[in-house]
Write an enzyme that holds these catalytic residues in place. Sequence first.
Site, PDB file in Angstrom:
ATOM      1  N   MET A   1       3.982   1.172   5.847  1.00 17.03           N
ATOM      2  CA  MET A   1       5.157   1.623   6.422  1.00 17.03           C
ATOM      3  C   MET A   1       5.506   0.933   7.861  1.00 17.03           C
ATOM      4  SD  MET A   1       5.875   5.738   7.577  1.00 17.03           S
ATOM      5  CE  MET A   1       4.147   6.037   7.450  1.00 17.03           C
ATOM      6  N   PRO A   2       6.419   0.111   8.078  1.00 20.43           N
ATOM      7  CA  PRO A   2       6.711  -0.265   9.348  1.00 20.43           C
ATOM      8  C   PRO A   2       7.127   0.732  10.202  1.00 20.43           C
ATOM      9  CG  PRO A   2       7.891  -1.390   7.730  1.00 20.43           C
ATOM     10  CD  PRO A   2       7.304  -0.314   7.023  1.00 20.43           C
ATOM     11  N   ILE A   3       6.564   0.672  11.645  1.00 17.13           N
ATOM     12  CA  ILE A   3       6.847   1.662  12.656  1.00 17.13           C
ATOM     13  C   ILE A   3       7.175   0.810  13.733  1.00 17.13           C
ATOM     14  CG2 ILE A   3       5.909   3.523  14.344  1.00 17.13           C
ATOM     15  CD1 ILE A   3       4.003   4.171  11.931  1.00 17.13           C
TER      16      ILE A   3
END
Length: 65
Positions: A1-3
């Site tokens: 999950m890119p943040i």
Amino acid sequence: MPIVQISLIEGRELEKINKLIVEVTKTVSESLDSPVENVRVIINEVPNTHWGIGGRPASEVRKSK
């Protein structure tokens, strides 16, 4: 999950912040081939008195321009 975390000096219109979130989400999703639902964008708004530019608070730098 890119943040993705983005820090900005406070004061921009909510519409501009919302557009930034949409565009960053889209770009990250396309770049990483990650579903849009998995991308998180965090906007940190910082008062200009707490943002330094060249050793001076941004509130002072902006007064001199």
